[in-house]
Design an enzyme around this catalytic site. Structure first.
Site, PDB file in Angstrom:
ATOM      1  N   ASN A  37      -6.051   5.351   8.123  1.00 56.70           N
ATOM      2  CA  ASN A  37      -5.631   3.945   8.080  1.00 56.70           C
ATOM      3  C   ASN A  37      -6.394   3.232   6.976  1.00 56.70           C
ATOM      4  O   ASN A  37      -7.512   3.607   6.643  1.00 56.70           O
ATOM      5  CB  ASN A  37      -5.962   3.274   9.429  1.00 56.70           C
ATOM      6  CG  ASN A  37      -5.585   1.803   9.457  1.00 56.70           C
ATOM      7  OD1 ASN A  37      -4.481   1.425   9.054  1.00 56.70           O
ATOM      8  ND2 ASN A  37      -6.501   0.964   9.920  1.00 56.70           N
ATOM      9  N   GLU A  96      -7.312  -2.149  -2.480  1.00 57.78           N
ATOM     10  CA  GLU A  96      -6.597  -1.282  -1.526  1.00 57.78           C
ATOM     11  C   GLU A  96      -5.643  -0.363  -2.274  1.00 57.78           C
ATOM     12  O   GLU A  96      -5.560   0.838  -2.005  1.00 57.78           O
ATOM     13  CB  GLU A  96      -5.828  -2.125  -0.510  1.00 57.78           C
ATOM     14  CG  GLU A  96      -6.712  -2.943   0.428  1.00 57.78           C
ATOM     15  CD  GLU A  96      -5.912  -3.599   1.545  1.00 57.78           C
ATOM     16  OE1 GLU A  96      -5.045  -2.947   2.146  1.00 57.78           O
ATOM     17  OE2 GLU A  96      -6.165  -4.794   1.815  1.00 57.78           O
ATOM     18  N   MET A 133       1.143  -2.490  12.282  1.00 61.04           N
ATOM     19  CA  MET A 133       0.455  -3.431  13.147  1.00 61.04           C
ATOM     20  C   MET A 133       0.737  -3.187  14.633  1.00 61.04           C
ATOM     21  O   MET A 133       1.012  -4.121  15.393  1.00 61.04           O
ATOM     22  CB  MET A 133       0.818  -4.867  12.752  1.00 61.04           C
ATOM     23  CG  MET A 133       0.517  -5.191  11.293  1.00 61.04           C
ATOM     24  SD  MET A 133      -1.191  -4.812  10.781  1.00 61.04           S
ATOM     25  CE  MET A 133      -1.948  -6.413  11.055  1.00 61.04           C
ATOM     26  N   ASN A 136       0.838  -1.209   0.000  1.00 64.67           N
ATOM     27  CA  ASN A 136       0.000   0.000   0.000  1.00 64.67           C
ATOM     28  C   ASN A 136       0.868   1.253   0.000  1.00 64.67           C
ATOM     29  O   ASN A 136       0.570   2.224  -0.695  1.00 64.67           O
ATOM     30  CB  ASN A 136      -0.951   0.005   1.193  1.00 64.67           C
ATOM     31  CG  ASN A 136      -2.202  -0.800   0.914  1.00 64.67           C
ATOM     32  OD1 ASN A 136      -3.010  -0.430   0.073  1.00 64.67           O
ATOM     33  ND2 ASN A 136      -2.341  -1.926   1.604  1.00 64.67           N
ATOM     34  N   HIS A 167      -7.895  -0.548   6.132  1.00 62.21           N
ATOM     35  CA  HIS A 167      -8.230  -1.795   6.819  1.00 62.21           C
ATOM     36  C   HIS A 167      -8.859  -2.759   5.813  1.00 62.21           C
ATOM     37  O   HIS A 167      -9.727  -2.357   5.026  1.00 62.21           O
ATOM     38  CB  HIS A 167      -9.209  -1.502   7.959  1.00 62.21           C
ATOM     39  CG  HIS A 167      -9.601  -2.727   8.717  1.00 62.21           C
ATOM     40  ND1 HIS A 167      -8.783  -3.317   9.667  1.00 62.21           N
ATOM     41  CD2 HIS A 167     -10.697  -3.504   8.630  1.00 62.21           C
ATOM     42  CE1 HIS A 167      -9.381  -4.399  10.141  1.00 62.21           C
ATOM     43  NE2 HIS A 167     -10.533  -4.539   9.543  1.00 62.21           N
ATOM     44  N   ARG A 178       4.187   1.098  25.705  1.00 58.13           N
ATOM     45  CA  ARG A 178       3.543   1.704  24.549  1.00 58.13           C
ATOM     46  C   ARG A 178       3.732   3.225  24.511  1.00 58.13           C
ATOM     47  O   ARG A 178       4.011   3.810  23.475  1.00 58.13           O
ATOM     48  CB  ARG A 178       2.035   1.366  24.617  1.00 58.13           C
ATOM     49  CG  ARG A 178       1.305   1.461  23.323  1.00 58.13           C
ATOM     50  CD  ARG A 178      -0.136   1.001  23.478  1.00 58.13           C
ATOM     51  NE  ARG A 178      -0.297  -0.432  23.693  1.00 58.13           N
ATOM     52  CZ  ARG A 178      -0.083  -1.376  22.787  1.00 58.13           C
ATOM     53  NH1 ARG A 178       0.341  -1.062  21.594  1.00 58.13           N
ATOM     54  NH2 ARG A 178      -0.283  -2.643  23.064  1.00 58.13           N
ATOM     55  N   ILE A 196      -0.880  -0.989  18.094  1.00 60.01           N
ATOM     56  CA  ILE A 196      -1.972  -0.185  18.640  1.00 60.01           C
ATOM     57  C   ILE A 196      -1.348   1.015  19.341  1.00 60.01           C
ATOM     58  O   ILE A 196      -0.320   0.880  20.022  1.00 60.01           O
ATOM     59  CB  ILE A 196      -2.831  -1.036  19.598  1.00 60.01           C
ATOM     60  CG1 ILE A 196      -3.565  -2.099  18.775  1.00 60.01           C
ATOM     61  CG2 ILE A 196      -3.807  -0.163  20.367  1.00 60.01           C
ATOM     62  CD1 ILE A 196      -4.288  -3.137  19.598  1.00 60.01           C
TER      63      ILE A 196
HETATM   64  C1  GAR Z   1      -3.057  -4.597   4.059  1.00 61.95           C
HETATM   65  O1  GAR Z   1      -3.989  -5.546   3.613  1.00 61.95           O
HETATM   66  C2  GAR Z   1      -3.694  -3.661   5.054  1.00 61.95           C
HETATM   67  O2  GAR Z   1      -5.022  -3.337   4.756  1.00 61.95           O
HETATM   68  C3  GAR Z   1      -3.598  -4.461   6.315  1.00 61.95           C
HETATM   69  O3  GAR Z   1      -2.346  -5.084   6.270  1.00 61.95           O
HETATM   70  C4  GAR Z   1      -1.967  -5.271   4.903  1.00 61.95           C
HETATM   71  C5  GAR Z   1      -0.626  -4.619   4.708  1.00 61.95           C
HETATM   72  O4  GAR Z   1      -0.093  -4.939   3.448  1.00 61.95           O
HETATM   73  N1  GAR Z   1      -3.736  -3.628   7.457  1.00 61.95           N
HETATM   74  C6  GAR Z   1      -4.247  -4.033   8.610  1.00 61.95           C
HETATM   75  O5  GAR Z   1      -4.636  -5.162   8.815  1.00 61.95           O
HETATM   76  C7  GAR Z   1      -4.292  -2.952   9.678  1.00 61.95           C
HETATM   77  N2  GAR Z   1      -4.803  -3.482  10.908  1.00 61.95           N
HETATM   78  P1  GAR Z   1       1.038  -4.037   2.827  1.00 61.95           P
HETATM   79  O6  GAR Z   1       2.160  -3.928   3.864  1.00 61.95           O
HETATM   80  O7  GAR Z   1       1.483  -4.778   1.604  1.00 61.95           O
HETATM   81  O8  GAR Z   1       0.437  -2.693   2.507  1.00 61.95           O
END
Ligand code: GAR
Length: 209
Positions: free
Chosen positions: A107, A174, A90, A14, A109, A65, A92
């Site tokens: 973000n 995405e 990833m 992304n 999702h 955190r 929080i």
């Molecule tokens: C993506 O599918 C994104 O939507 C998801 O992780 C993947 C990252 O892929 N995000 C989450 O689950 C957020 N909680 P990428 O590193 O190739 O963009």
């Protein structure tokens, strides 16, 4: 052009789609920093190859955190960040960090929120038996995956899908959706006002971009 930092934890596909879109001269945002909480994230290499400044702040080096979030906040400010894009980040956040970036952090999702928050969203969708699935770009609020929705894209669930085949169909959307949603936010056409997205006339009214 708004100064954007992208936060990642992994592959960064992304992130790469946003970096690519931001090359267009009329794109309303420039990517000033890619930051990962995992020093070995493949996305850091990819961003470096694209000529974007990168930084790793290993969350394991912090006692809790809050202290990690303080270091993250300092790095973002140092880079002159105006908007934060989470792209597969990833971790929080503490409530204080989210408050500090309220209305300036988005973000992506991998589900049609408010369905299927958290992780393993494609497994959750198959388990639930939904016939439509997809992805959502939203403002970040303290409650996980609960922020006001900026844009969504839907895909069909097909007979015979497994989590991987479904993930492939969603990630393609995405990559299309995130640069468009960021452009909407960076150009001030979808500001967060009073806990809702205040779309400019004609923007967001179709539900998807
Ligand atoms: C993506 O599918 C994104 O939507 C998801 O992780 C993947 C990252 O892929 N995000 C989450 O689950 C957020 N909680 P990428 O590193 O190739 O963009």
């Amino acid at each position: 052009r708004k100064r954007v930092a992208i936060l990642i934890s992994g592959r960064g596909s992304n992130m790469a789609s946003v970096i690519e879109a931001a090359k267009a001269p009329d794109y309303p945002a420039e990517i000033v920093l890619v930051l990962s909480n995992r020093p070995d994230a493949a996305g850091l290499t990819r961003a470096g190859e694209a000529g974007i400044p990168t930084q790793a702040i290993d969350h394991k080096a912090f006692r809790d955190r809050e202290t990690f979030d303080v270091a993250l906040d300092a790095a973002l400010r140092e880079a002159g960040t105006e908007l934060v894009c989470l792209a597969g980040f990833m971790r929080i956040f503490s409530a204080g960090f989210v408050e500090a970036w309220a209305g300036r952090m988005i973000n992506i999702h991998p589900s049609l929120l408010p369905l299927f928050r958290g992780t393993h969203t494609h497994e959750q969708a198959l388990q639930a038996g939904v016939r439509l699935h997809g992805c959502t770009v939203h403002y970040v609020v303290p409650e996980l995956d609960a922020g006001p929705i900026i844009a969504q894209a839907a895909v069909p669930v097909m007979a015979g899908d497994d989590p991987d085949s479904l993930a492939d169909r969603v990630i393609a959307q995405e990559h299309r959706l995130y640069p468009k949603a960021l452009a909407l936010v960076a150009s001030g056409r979808a500001p967060l006002e009073g806990g809702r997205v205040a779309f400019a006339a004609g923007q967001g009214t179709e539900g998807t971009l």
